[in-house]
Design an enzyme around this catalytic site. Sequence first.
Site, PDB file in Angstrom:
ATOM      1  N   TYR A 120     -12.530  -1.744  -3.821  1.00 45.70           N
ATOM      2  CA  TYR A 120     -13.048  -1.953  -2.461  1.00 45.70           C
ATOM      3  C   TYR A 120     -14.569  -1.843  -2.414  1.00 45.70           C
ATOM      4  O   TYR A 120     -15.128  -1.499  -1.363  1.00 45.70           O
ATOM      5  CB  TYR A 120     -12.413  -0.949  -1.503  1.00 45.70           C
ATOM      6  CG  TYR A 120     -11.019  -1.337  -1.041  1.00 45.70           C
ATOM      7  CD1 TYR A 120     -10.801  -2.469  -0.255  1.00 45.70           C
ATOM      8  CD2 TYR A 120      -9.906  -0.563  -1.368  1.00 45.70           C
ATOM      9  CE1 TYR A 120      -9.536  -2.822   0.184  1.00 45.70           C
ATOM     10  CE2 TYR A 120      -8.627  -0.900  -0.927  1.00 45.70           C
ATOM     11  CZ  TYR A 120      -8.453  -2.041  -0.145  1.00 45.70           C
ATOM     12  OH  TYR A 120      -7.199  -2.382   0.296  1.00 45.70           O
ATOM     13  N   GLU A 172      -9.720  -9.699  -8.000  1.00 43.90           N
ATOM     14  CA  GLU A 172      -8.717  -8.660  -7.746  1.00 43.90           C
ATOM     15  C   GLU A 172      -7.540  -8.776  -8.720  1.00 43.90           C
ATOM     16  O   GLU A 172      -7.002  -7.764  -9.171  1.00 43.90           O
ATOM     17  CB  GLU A 172      -8.249  -8.754  -6.288  1.00 43.90           C
ATOM     18  CG  GLU A 172      -9.364  -8.377  -5.316  1.00 43.90           C
ATOM     19  CD  GLU A 172      -9.034  -8.636  -3.857  1.00 43.90           C
ATOM     20  OE1 GLU A 172      -7.946  -9.184  -3.561  1.00 43.90           O
ATOM     21  OE2 GLU A 172      -9.876  -8.289  -3.005  1.00 43.90           O
ATOM     22  N   LYS A 192       0.815  -1.211   0.000  1.00 42.04           N
ATOM     23  CA  LYS A 192       0.000   0.000   0.000  1.00 42.04           C
ATOM     24  C   LYS A 192       0.860   1.279   0.000  1.00 42.04           C
ATOM     25  O   LYS A 192       2.064   1.230   0.299  1.00 42.04           O
ATOM     26  CB  LYS A 192      -0.950  -0.037   1.201  1.00 42.04           C
ATOM     27  CG  LYS A 192      -2.012  -1.144   1.090  1.00 42.04           C
ATOM     28  CD  LYS A 192      -3.009  -1.072   2.249  1.00 42.04           C
ATOM     29  CE  LYS A 192      -4.099  -2.112   2.116  1.00 42.04           C
ATOM     30  NZ  LYS A 192      -5.097  -2.038   3.224  1.00 42.04           N
ATOM     31  N   PHE A 235     -15.552   3.643   7.113  1.00 42.32           N
ATOM     32  CA  PHE A 235     -14.168   3.998   6.778  1.00 42.32           C
ATOM     33  C   PHE A 235     -13.909   4.063   5.269  1.00 42.32           C
ATOM     34  O   PHE A 235     -12.774   4.287   4.844  1.00 42.32           O
ATOM     35  CB  PHE A 235     -13.185   3.010   7.430  1.00 42.32           C
ATOM     36  CG  PHE A 235     -13.396   1.565   7.043  1.00 42.32           C
ATOM     37  CD1 PHE A 235     -12.879   1.056   5.858  1.00 42.32           C
ATOM     38  CD2 PHE A 235     -14.110   0.698   7.866  1.00 42.32           C
ATOM     39  CE1 PHE A 235     -13.063  -0.269   5.492  1.00 42.32           C
ATOM     40  CE2 PHE A 235     -14.309  -0.638   7.512  1.00 42.32           C
ATOM     41  CZ  PHE A 235     -13.776  -1.118   6.326  1.00 42.32           C
ATOM     42  N   ASN A 268      -2.012   0.082   6.944  1.00 36.51           N
ATOM     43  CA  ASN A 268      -1.511  -1.229   7.365  1.00 36.51           C
ATOM     44  C   ASN A 268      -0.619  -1.910   6.319  1.00 36.51           C
ATOM     45  O   ASN A 268      -0.459  -3.128   6.331  1.00 36.51           O
ATOM     46  CB  ASN A 268      -2.679  -2.126   7.782  1.00 36.51           C
ATOM     47  CG  ASN A 268      -3.700  -2.287   6.673  1.00 36.51           C
ATOM     48  OD1 ASN A 268      -3.455  -1.883   5.537  1.00 36.51           O
ATOM     49  ND2 ASN A 268      -4.839  -2.878   6.999  1.00 36.51           N
ATOM     50  N   ARG A 291      -2.035 -14.022   3.927  1.00 35.47           N
ATOM     51  CA  ARG A 291      -2.725 -13.314   5.014  1.00 35.47           C
ATOM     52  C   ARG A 291      -2.017 -13.562   6.346  1.00 35.47           C
ATOM     53  O   ARG A 291      -1.936 -12.657   7.184  1.00 35.47           O
ATOM     54  CB  ARG A 291      -4.207 -13.691   5.058  1.00 35.47           C
ATOM     55  CG  ARG A 291      -4.987 -13.054   3.895  1.00 35.47           C
ATOM     56  CD  ARG A 291      -6.490 -13.193   4.027  1.00 35.47           C
ATOM     57  NE  ARG A 291      -7.060 -12.456   5.127  1.00 35.47           N
ATOM     58  CZ  ARG A 291      -7.565 -11.212   5.038  1.00 35.47           C
ATOM     59  NH1 ARG A 291      -7.540 -10.554   3.883  1.00 35.47           N
ATOM     60  NH2 ARG A 291      -8.078 -10.634   6.091  1.00 35.47           N
ATOM     61  N   ARG A 338       2.516  -6.314   8.382  1.00 32.94           N
ATOM     62  CA  ARG A 338       1.812  -5.201   9.023  1.00 32.94           C
ATOM     63  C   ARG A 338       2.454  -4.825  10.351  1.00 32.94           C
ATOM     64  O   ARG A 338       2.496  -3.641  10.718  1.00 32.94           O
ATOM     65  CB  ARG A 338       0.335  -5.573   9.180  1.00 32.94           C
ATOM     66  CG  ARG A 338      -0.395  -5.514   7.836  1.00 32.94           C
ATOM     67  CD  ARG A 338      -1.755  -6.161   7.874  1.00 32.94           C
ATOM     68  NE  ARG A 338      -2.577  -5.763   6.731  1.00 32.94           N
ATOM     69  CZ  ARG A 338      -3.736  -6.310   6.418  1.00 32.94           C
ATOM     70  NH1 ARG A 338      -4.222  -7.298   7.150  1.00 32.94           N
ATOM     71  NH2 ARG A 338      -4.429  -5.884   5.375  1.00 32.94           N
ATOM     72  N   HIS A 369      -2.257  -5.431   1.404  1.00 28.25           N
ATOM     73  CA  HIS A 369      -3.565  -6.045   1.146  1.00 28.25           C
ATOM     74  C   HIS A 369      -3.356  -7.482   0.709  1.00 28.25           C
ATOM     75  O   HIS A 369      -2.380  -7.783   0.031  1.00 28.25           O
ATOM     76  CB  HIS A 369      -4.305  -5.296   0.022  1.00 28.25           C
ATOM     77  CG  HIS A 369      -5.486  -6.068  -0.505  1.00 28.25           C
ATOM     78  ND1 HIS A 369      -6.710  -6.023   0.106  1.00 28.25           N
ATOM     79  CD2 HIS A 369      -5.597  -6.959  -1.547  1.00 28.25           C
ATOM     80  CE1 HIS A 369      -7.542  -6.840  -0.547  1.00 28.25           C
ATOM     81  NE2 HIS A 369      -6.887  -7.410  -1.551  1.00 28.25           N
TER      82      HIS A 369
HETATM   83  N1  UDP Z   1      -9.858  -0.400   7.169  1.00 28.67           N
HETATM   84  C1  UDP Z   1      -9.963   0.808   7.848  1.00 28.67           C
HETATM   85  N2  UDP Z   1     -10.661   0.840   9.031  1.00 28.67           N
HETATM   86  C2  UDP Z   1     -11.277  -0.259   9.543  1.00 28.67           C
HETATM   87  C3  UDP Z   1     -11.168  -1.470   8.836  1.00 28.67           C
HETATM   88  C4  UDP Z   1     -10.455  -1.515   7.649  1.00 28.67           C
HETATM   89  O1  UDP Z   1      -9.429   1.829   7.406  1.00 28.67           O
HETATM   90  O2  UDP Z   1     -11.908  -0.173  10.611  1.00 28.67           O
HETATM   91  C5  UDP Z   1      -9.107  -0.448   5.900  1.00 28.67           C
HETATM   92  C6  UDP Z   1      -7.756  -1.155   6.056  1.00 28.67           C
HETATM   93  O3  UDP Z   1      -6.802  -0.495   5.225  1.00 28.67           O
HETATM   94  C7  UDP Z   1      -8.072  -2.555   5.558  1.00 28.67           C
HETATM   95  C8  UDP Z   1      -9.071  -2.258   4.434  1.00 28.67           C
HETATM   96  O4  UDP Z   1      -9.852  -1.186   4.930  1.00 28.67           O
HETATM   97  O5  UDP Z   1      -6.931  -3.239   5.109  1.00 28.67           O
HETATM   98  C9  UDP Z   1      -9.971  -3.421   4.062  1.00 28.67           C
HETATM   99  O6  UDP Z   1     -10.600  -3.900   5.232  1.00 28.67           O
HETATM  100  P1  UDP Z   1     -10.742  -5.461   5.515  1.00 28.67           P
HETATM  101  O7  UDP Z   1     -11.685  -5.616   6.646  1.00 28.67           O
HETATM  102  O8  UDP Z   1     -11.063  -6.177   4.237  1.00 28.67           O
HETATM  103  O9  UDP Z   1      -9.287  -5.876   6.048  1.00 28.67           O
HETATM  104  P2  UDP Z   1      -8.130  -6.735   5.349  1.00 28.67           P
HETATM  105  O10 UDP Z   1      -8.774  -7.811   4.518  1.00 28.67           O
HETATM  106  O11 UDP Z   1      -7.307  -5.772   4.510  1.00 28.67           O
HETATM  107  O12 UDP Z   1      -7.318  -7.285   6.487  1.00 28.67           O
HETATM  108 MG    MG Z   2     -10.262  -7.680   3.111  1.00 23.52          MG
END
Ligand code: UDP
Ligand code: MG
Length: 139
Positions: free
Chosen positions: A51, A128, A11, A59, A114, A87, A104, A117
């Site tokens: 997204y 994706e 990112k 958010f 973070n 992951r 992360r 992705h």
């Molecule tokens: N995110 C955020 N606030 C939150 C949760 C998620 O800004 O409370 C952002 C964060 O950058 C995250 C992305 O949105 O990586 C996608 O969220 P997801 O729940 O899919 O998390 P991920 O799969 O990336 O772990």
């Molecule tokens: Mg996700």
Amino acid sequence: MAVEQTFAIIKPDAVGAGNAGNIIQMIEDNGFNIVCMKKTRLTTAQAQGFYHVHSERPFFGELVEFMTSGPCVVLMLEAEGAISKWRDLMGPTDATKAGPDTVRGRYGTDIGRNASHGSDAPETAAFETQYFFNCFERL
Ligand code: UDP
Ligand code: MG
């Protein structure tokens, strides 16, 4: 376990801080094959489309702003169990809760910024990947 593909983003926070190379090194050290990779900067529309599943979340606006704030590096990764393996290597969404050996934990700041992705299922990995790479870019 079957060989599978997943989609990853380094990112804008991590690219901007000069940590893309370190994260690519972690990816290679952990046995992933990088099928394809490029540096790109998302437009607002591209980030919103990527997204879309989060479009109703509070958010969403902040996330799109962050993801368009600078260039990122996008990759297609291949390994046995690549989706969960990547992951696990990234650590949890909230970087403050991520371990020191995770992407992360090392390079993220908080739950929004973070550093990386990763796709969460085969269907999202397919969506994706094709969002960023056409069939001729897959080596
Ligand atoms: N995110 C955020 N606030 C939150 C949760 C998620 O800004 O409370 C952002 C964060 O950058 C995250 C992305 O949105 O990586 C996608 O969220 P997801 O729940 O899919 O998390 P991920 O799969 O990336 O772990
Ligand atoms: Mg996700």
